[in-house]
Design an enzyme around this catalytic site. Structure first.
Site, PDB file in Angstrom:
ATOM      1  N   SER A   1     -85.583  49.223  54.974  1.00  0.00           N
ATOM      2  CA  SER A   1     -84.748  50.428  55.068  1.00  0.00           C
ATOM      3  C   SER A   1     -83.251  50.173  55.061  1.00  0.00           C
ATOM      4  O   SER A   1     -82.469  51.138  55.044  1.00  0.00           O
ATOM      5  CB  SER A   1     -85.121  51.232  56.326  1.00  0.00           C
TER       6      SER A   1
ATOM      7  N   LYS B   1     -81.221  51.997  52.458  1.00  0.00           N
ATOM      8  CA  LYS B   1     -80.641  53.326  52.663  1.00  0.00           C
ATOM      9  C   LYS B   1     -79.118  53.294  52.643  1.00  0.00           C
ATOM     10  O   LYS B   1     -78.478  54.320  52.395  1.00  0.00           O
ATOM     11  CB  LYS B   1     -81.142  53.922  53.976  1.00  0.00           C
TER      12      LYS B   1
ATOM     13  N   SER C   1     -83.899  56.756  60.354  1.00  0.00           N
ATOM     14  CA  SER C   1     -84.472  56.099  59.178  1.00  0.00           C
ATOM     15  C   SER C   1     -85.480  57.040  58.516  1.00  0.00           C
ATOM     16  O   SER C   1     -86.610  56.659  58.199  1.00  0.00           O
ATOM     17  CB  SER C   1     -85.137  54.767  59.547  1.00  0.00           C
TER      18      SER C   1
ATOM     19  N   LYS D   1     -77.850  49.506  60.308  1.00  0.00           N
ATOM     20  CA  LYS D   1     -79.094  50.065  59.780  1.00  0.00           C
ATOM     21  C   LYS D   1     -80.188  49.033  59.931  1.00  0.00           C
ATOM     22  O   LYS D   1     -80.035  47.881  59.519  1.00  0.00           O
ATOM     23  CB  LYS D   1     -78.932  50.439  58.295  1.00  0.00           C
TER      24      LYS D   1
END
Length: 515
Positions: free
Chosen positions: A73, A76, A325, A444
């Protein structure tokens, strides 16, 4: 003059001492990180790390910084860059109700068209929780009392499949891989509750929201008290039936599961039909969904807006998506950027021929943005907006350069506020507490089977701002070992604890009087 020479000598000595301190600190940091990643349990794994200073541009540490790693993720962050630069933080995504026929004596001869344009928060945000009621109110206010042509729930604004490229079929019934839809509602999720009945009788299976999956085949039995639960839920991709089988012990508390909804656009249409009925609008002809590659261009030609609701600003959607997320939010933002990229290309001097999906257009826009950043070709291989695909790859150096670019943009505060804050919120709420990273590091997270990543920003104890990417692939912690997140956090905490002064040239510049 002698005094000036002495001051100059002292400054030079101070600079030398600071430089030596920074060099010692960097050497110590490298030694500690090297020791962390060289443990025997990582022999079959791959570490990739890049740490750069946002204040001086120097690289504090790098390990295999130019090799490609699965991102999970952390991909992203690429979508965030595209959404903020191409769509803009202030844009609000409309959802519209259209009609192409005239209203005569309260009767609309043709259909209403519920046209989604990508809002992933519809029905799941305070601003849009009552979206169907607001639309129905607007319809009634126009004097419409009967709609003869039914309701078309249209999500063809995205000319793409309902899943991102590279998503695995086994994930598609899960809450984290819900269908991507231009007409999404309640995050395209359904909560399934399984409660025991009387012993020997069927269990009780309920859905919230009701109707999000059209059919449930309930074969779950209520077993004797104390027997281990064996609850199984399965819905094949595209199947309207959820199969529930196994057993649940008598007197067991209700068990809750989150799954993907069957057809978000159709479900949104059904919600609007109910709201219209509550406001005295009779819908004749029922509700049908229209999905790409179907098209309703003829229906929408010359259609007028009858009602509209708008999303929160894209900046807020992005922040919520990064904190949690949330895959639907980021994939929809990628596709919205793709629609814009396609529209811009078609208006250019040489419109491209042939078909590209909306996702492909989004990827095209992302590649152009990465070229503007100066990222080397092949340093990133991103194919969708969430990181769910195992074909999403990046080098740590490319990830760190992306973060450096984002930090220098006018929309940087929007991104910073959206990143999880260590020990405080989002996917980092329970990580790095009682460390120098707590309430400091913003990053993140990214994790899937055998993939563990963290990329973001941290301010050192010495006041230096850093961007970092820590990527661990092909690692399954052996029995008794810490979790992979703890190993990554240990490195992040080392960065937060650095005490070297910020680079001297930055201090010297800051001390100069303004022109």
């Amino acid at each position: 003059m002698n005094q000036l020479l002495r001051i100059s000598s002292l400054l030079a000595l101070f600079a030398a001492l600071c430089g030596a301190a920074r060099a010692d600190e960097a050497s110590s940091l490298a030694s500690r990180i090297d020791a962390q990643i060289a443990q025997p349990r990582f022999a079959g794994a791959r570490w990739g790390i890049a740490v750069v200073s946002l204040d001086s541009g120097r690289t504090l540490y790098a390990h295999d910084g130019d090799r490609l790693y699965q991102t999970a993720s952390t991909a992203k962050l690429f979508t965030a860059a595209l959404a903020l630069s191409e769509v803009g933080a202030d844009y609000r995504i409309p959802t519209r109700l259209l009609a192409g026929e005239q209203v005569r004596n309260g009767v609309l001869d043709g259909p209403l068209i519920l046209y989604g344009m990508g809002d992933p928060t519809l029905g799941a945000d305070r601003a849009t929780a009552d979206w169907a009621e607001h639309m129905a109110q607007q319809v009634a206010a126009r004097g419409i009392r009967t709609v003869k042509g039914g309701l078309v729930a249209d999500d063809s604004y995205f000319a793409s499949p309902s899943m991102g490229s590279g998503w695995e079929a086994s994930d598609l019934q899960s809450w984290f891989a819900v269908p991507t839809s231009a007409l999404s509602v309640q995050e395209n999720q359904v909560e399934v509750t399984v409660a025991p009945g009387a012993e020997g009788r069927p269990a009780i299976v309920t859905l919230d929201p009701a109707g999000a999956v059209p059919e449930v085949a309930n074969r779950i039995a209520t077993s004797a008290r104390g027997v281990r639960n064996d609850i199984n839920l399965y819905r094949a991709p595209g199947d309207r039936t959820l199969y529930a089988f196994g057993s649940i012990a008598a007197r067991t508390p209700p068990q809750r599961f989150k799954l993907a909804a069957y057809d978000p656009a159709l479900f949104a249409g059904e919600q609007l039909r109910s709201a219209l009925a509550r406001h005295g609008v009779a819908l004749q002809g029922g509700v049908r969904a229209l999905h790409w590659p179907q098209s309703d261009e003829e229906l929408r030609e010359d259609a007028k807006i009858i009602a509209e609701v708008q999303s929160p600003p894209v900046g807020e959607i992005l922040q919520r998506g990064l904190k949690r997320s949330q895959n639907l939010y980021l994939q929809n933002l990628l596709l919205i950027a793709g629609v814009r990229a396609q529209a811009a290309a078609m208006q250019g001097p040489s419109p491209p021929s042939g078909f590209l999906s909306t996702e492909n257009w989004g990827m095209r826009g992302l590649r152009e943005l990465l070229e503007q950043m100066g990222l080397p070709p092949g340093s990133t291989v991103i194919e969708e907006g969430t990181g769910l695909s195992r074909r999403d790859l990046s080098t740590p150096n490319a990830m760190a350069r992306l973060l450096s670019f984002l930090a220098a943009q006018s929309y940087a505060p929007v991104l910073f506020e959206g990143l999880p804050l260590a020990g405080v919120d989002g996917t980092l709420q329970w990580r790095m507490r009682d460390t120098p990273a707590n309430n400091n590091l913003r990053a993140k997270t990214g994790s899937m089977s055998l993939v563990h990543c963290l990329a973001g920003y941290v301010t050192t104890a010495g006041g230096e701002r850093l961007a970092f990417a820590i990527m661990l692939n092909n690692y399954d912690p052996p029995a008794g070992a810490p979790g992979a997140s703890r190993d990554i956090d240990a490195i992040a905490e080392m960065l937060a604890g650095l005490r070297a002064e910020a680079p001297l040239p930055q201090k010297a510049v800051a001390a100069q009087p303004a022109n």
